[in-house]
Enzyme design. Structure first.
Site, PDB file in Angstrom:
ATOM      1  N   LYS A   1     -74.660 -29.912   8.404  1.00  0.00           N
ATOM      2  CA  LYS A   1     -74.710 -31.340   8.718  1.00  0.00           C
ATOM      3  C   LYS A   1     -76.162 -31.779   8.790  1.00  0.00           C
ATOM      4  O   LYS A   1     -76.940 -31.248   9.591  1.00  0.00           O
ATOM      5  CB  LYS A   1     -73.998 -31.607  10.048  1.00  0.00           C
ATOM      6  CG  LYS A   1     -74.107 -33.059  10.486  1.00  0.00           C
ATOM      7  CD  LYS A   1     -73.203 -33.368  11.658  1.00  0.00           C
ATOM      8  CE  LYS A   1     -73.423 -34.795  12.129  1.00  0.00           C
ATOM      9  NZ  LYS A   1     -72.520 -35.160  13.232  1.00  0.00           N
TER      10      LYS A   1
ATOM     11  N   LYS B   1     -71.915 -32.297   5.054  1.00  0.00           N
ATOM     12  CA  LYS B   1     -71.993 -33.704   5.433  1.00  0.00           C
ATOM     13  C   LYS B   1     -73.421 -34.195   5.447  1.00  0.00           C
ATOM     14  O   LYS B   1     -74.258 -33.473   5.981  1.00  0.00           O
ATOM     15  CB  LYS B   1     -71.386 -33.831   6.841  1.00  0.00           C
ATOM     16  CG  LYS B   1     -71.405 -35.214   7.404  1.00  0.00           C
ATOM     17  CD  LYS B   1     -70.909 -35.181   8.827  1.00  0.00           C
ATOM     18  CE  LYS B   1     -71.048 -36.571   9.404  1.00  0.00           C
ATOM     19  NZ  LYS B   1     -70.916 -36.588  10.823  1.00  0.00           N
TER      20      LYS B   1
END
Ligand code: PBG
Length: 353
Positions: A221, A275
């Site tokens: 992330k 992400k």
């Protein structure tokens, strides 16, 4: 076959170009366009397909009943009271969307320095989990583990003297995961990027006999500007002090993503996630190639809003851009995608069969 040009062009060529042109050859023993000549032919050779089974639909929650509050920076997305979330869960079931992801807008009066509302078994997320699992049990429910919707400073962890504490935060995250599992959450999704949290959460869940509760790790992330509209939706944009670069990843890195994913798998993650999505398709490809794990992409709020904004301005065909953006994730190796477009995509796929 020699390339033949009409008189007017040849007449304009100098001697060197004229010689090159007469020497040029087109090898047409293979014509890739044959496989694209008609819709049936394109379908026949298609390498990747998108189905409703690939979708996880993120929902934002808000207090109240019969309430749907539009999120200004995400056209078409609303914050839903629990009863409305149950209605959308039923819609997900009707559309064969397998799973929802729940994100609360916590009333500002219940946010504090340590995000203690995250541990309240009767908080908004827990109430929504219970209601959805009661009314629409066949739909999976995924919940974030991170403190940002609950802290007065908008960070995912405990903040002391300007520093996000790692180990102390992990202890709280384990308790948050247990509270969500107790409410009936099917998949715990740590989105905080603290070190060691997946292993600690797995151990905590197992010790409390939640051995069937899965973990989808937000494994790679990145510290991204594309989360902006999400932070509006959960109300952390107004509270966030500073940025998240001491725990979320540097967008310049790619080998580090593999190390992060490897760690989360070794700590017990059942599924991993990359992400944001579209700006990080290279990471998705590397991760899905390197590990035999269900790998998900999160098409984050900013990606959704960019497409919607351009579509609303008439600058691109929103529906086509939506479908193209989603097949890109499948092509890059995703097993599934978290996307705010989930219901529209599922509707469209339903209509096309
Ligand atoms: C919370 C969280 C964020 C997102 C999912 N979980 C925001 C952040 O880390 O700041 C972003 C999702 C989106 O932008 O759609 N940790």
């Amino acid at each position: 076959m020699a390339i033949k040009y009409g008189r007017p062009i040849e007449a304009r060529l100098g001697p060197v170009e004229a010689k090159a042109t007469s020497a040029a050859r087109l090898d047409l023993s293979t014509r890739p366009r044959r496989n694209r000549k008609a819709e049936w032919a394109r379908r026949l050779v298609r390498e990747n397909v998108l189905t409703a089974d690939d979708l996880i639909w993120p929902l934002f929650l808000v207090d109240g009943t019969g309430t749907r509050v539009p999120v200004a920076s995400m056209p078409g997305v609303e914050r839903l009271s629990v009863d409305e979330a149950v209605r959308d869960a039923a819609r997900a079931a009707a559309l064969s969307i397998p799973c929802l992801a729940l994100f609360p807008y916590t009333d500002p009066t219940r946010r504090d320095e340590d995000g203690s509302e995250a541990l309240n078994p009767d908080n908004l997320v827990c109430r929504a989990i219970r209601a959805i699992k009661k009314e629409v049990p066949q739909v999976g429910v995924l919940c974030d583990v991170a403190l940002d919707p609950y802290t007065s400073h908008g960070h995912d962890g405990l903040l002391r003297d300007g520093v996000i504490l790692n180990d102390e935060t992990v202890e709280v995250l384990v308790r948050q995961a247990l509270v969500e599992a107790e409410a009936g959450c099917d998949i715990i999704a740590p989105s905080d990027m603290m070190d060691g949290r997946v292993g600690a959460i797995r151990a905590g869940l197992d010790a409390a006999s939640f051995t069937d509760v899965s973990i989808m790790a937000y494994a790679a992330k990145y510290a991204s500007a594309f989360y902006g509209p999400f932070r509006d939706a959960v109300g952390s944009a107004m509270t966030l002090t500073g940025d998240k670069r001491t725990y979320q990843m540097d967008p310049a890195n790619t080998d580090e993503a593999l190390r992060e994913v490897e760690l989360d798998i070794s700590e017990g993650a059942d599924m991993v996630m990359v992400k944001p999505g579209m700006p990080y398709l290279d990471i998705l490809r590397r991760v899905s190639d390197a590990f035999d794990m269900p790998t998900f992409a999160y098409q984050v709020s900013g990606e959704y809003s960019m497409i919607m904004a351009a579509a609303q301005n008439g600058w691109l065909d929103g529906e086509k851009a939506m479908m193209e953006s989603l097949i890109a994730f499948k092509r890059a190796g995703a097993c599934g995608v978290l996307s705010y477009f989930a219901p529209q995509v599922a509707e469209k796929l339903k209509g096309s069969t």
